[in-house]
Design an enzyme around this catalytic site. Structure first.
Site, PDB file in Angstrom:
ATOM      1  N   CYS A 106     105.529 103.150   7.678  1.00  0.00           N
ATOM      2  CA  CYS A 106     104.208 102.522   7.629  1.00  0.00           C
ATOM      3  C   CYS A 106     103.195 103.357   8.416  1.00  0.00           C
ATOM      4  O   CYS A 106     102.884 104.471   8.047  1.00  0.00           O
ATOM      5  CB  CYS A 106     104.310 101.082   8.123  1.00  0.00           C
ATOM      6  SG  CYS A 106     102.833 100.079   7.798  1.00  0.00           S
ATOM      7  N   HIS A 126     101.931 104.149   5.078  1.00  0.00           N
ATOM      8  CA  HIS A 126     101.182 103.055   4.461  1.00  0.00           C
ATOM      9  C   HIS A 126      99.923 103.667   3.847  1.00  0.00           C
ATOM     10  O   HIS A 126      99.328 104.584   4.445  1.00  0.00           O
ATOM     11  CB  HIS A 126     100.807 102.010   5.525  1.00  0.00           C
ATOM     12  CG  HIS A 126     100.240 100.778   4.928  1.00  0.00           C
ATOM     13  ND1 HIS A 126      98.908 100.683   4.576  1.00  0.00           N
ATOM     14  CD2 HIS A 126     100.807  99.600   4.606  1.00  0.00           C
ATOM     15  CE1 HIS A 126      98.685  99.488   4.059  1.00  0.00           C
ATOM     16  NE2 HIS A 126      99.829  98.813   4.060  1.00  0.00           N
TER      17      HIS A 126
END
Length: 189
Positions: A106, A126
């Protein structure tokens, strides 16, 4: 292939799923996982107010190395805390110097950028972190759900946590163990 060890660095504001799912999957595979609190051994409040109790402080856990993998969860401000930490930099530089596996998910890969780790590698993050990660042209970017390049494994977010964790297991323990861990999880293929 017994005796594999993992260090998961947990800081305030980490993403819960990106922490707990890899810890759980790696432990199911027989990997000895140490959850190390960046600020000490006290319980850590994560990004969605789930509280996780570290096994040790990062200061103590880093003395127990080396580890087969060092894992950085995402979440905000968790990833920012990792990116700003001299202790995290020291652990990552040591792991990188040994060509030990480094895994980040992420927003976690932004700590790699901050600490100068893995320049030239292909990574994913992400989507909200892509622009930050690509500033300075230090990495090649992939839209893959999980991206492995050399001794770096990166992934995109909470929804890729299982795939990310299973990729780590496969790298450390082999495809057969990863398949054995995956089967009872009832994941979509």
């Amino acid at each position: 292939m017994a005796g594999k060890r993992a260090l998961v660095i947990l800081s305030k504001g980490a993403e819960e799923m990106e922490t707990v799912i890899p810890v759980d999957i790696m432990r199911r595979a027989g990997i000895a996982v140490t959850v190390a609190g960046l600020a000490g051994k006290e319980p850590v409040q994560c990004s969605r107010n789930v509280v996780i109790c570290p096994d040790a402080s990062l200061e103590d856990a880093s003395k127990q190395g080396p580890y087969d993998v060092v894992l950085l969860p995402g979440g905000m401000p968790g990833a920012q805390n990792l990116a700003e930490s001299p202790a995290v930099k020291e652990v990552l530089k040591d792991q990188d110097g040994r060509k030990g596996l480094i895994a980040a998910i992420c927003a976690g890969p932004t700590a790699l950028l901050a600490h100068g780790i893995g320049y030239g590698s292909t990574v994913t993050t992400h989507p909200a972190m892509k622009e930050k990660m690509m500033a300075g042209d230090h990495y090649k970017y992939s839209e893959a759900r999980v991206q492995k390049d050399g001794h770096y494994i990166t992934s995109r977010g909470p929804g890729t946590s299982f795939e990310f964790a299973l990729t780590i297991v496969e790298e450390l323990m082999g495809a057969e163990v990863a398949a054995q861990v995956k089967a009872p999880l009832i994941m979509k293929d």
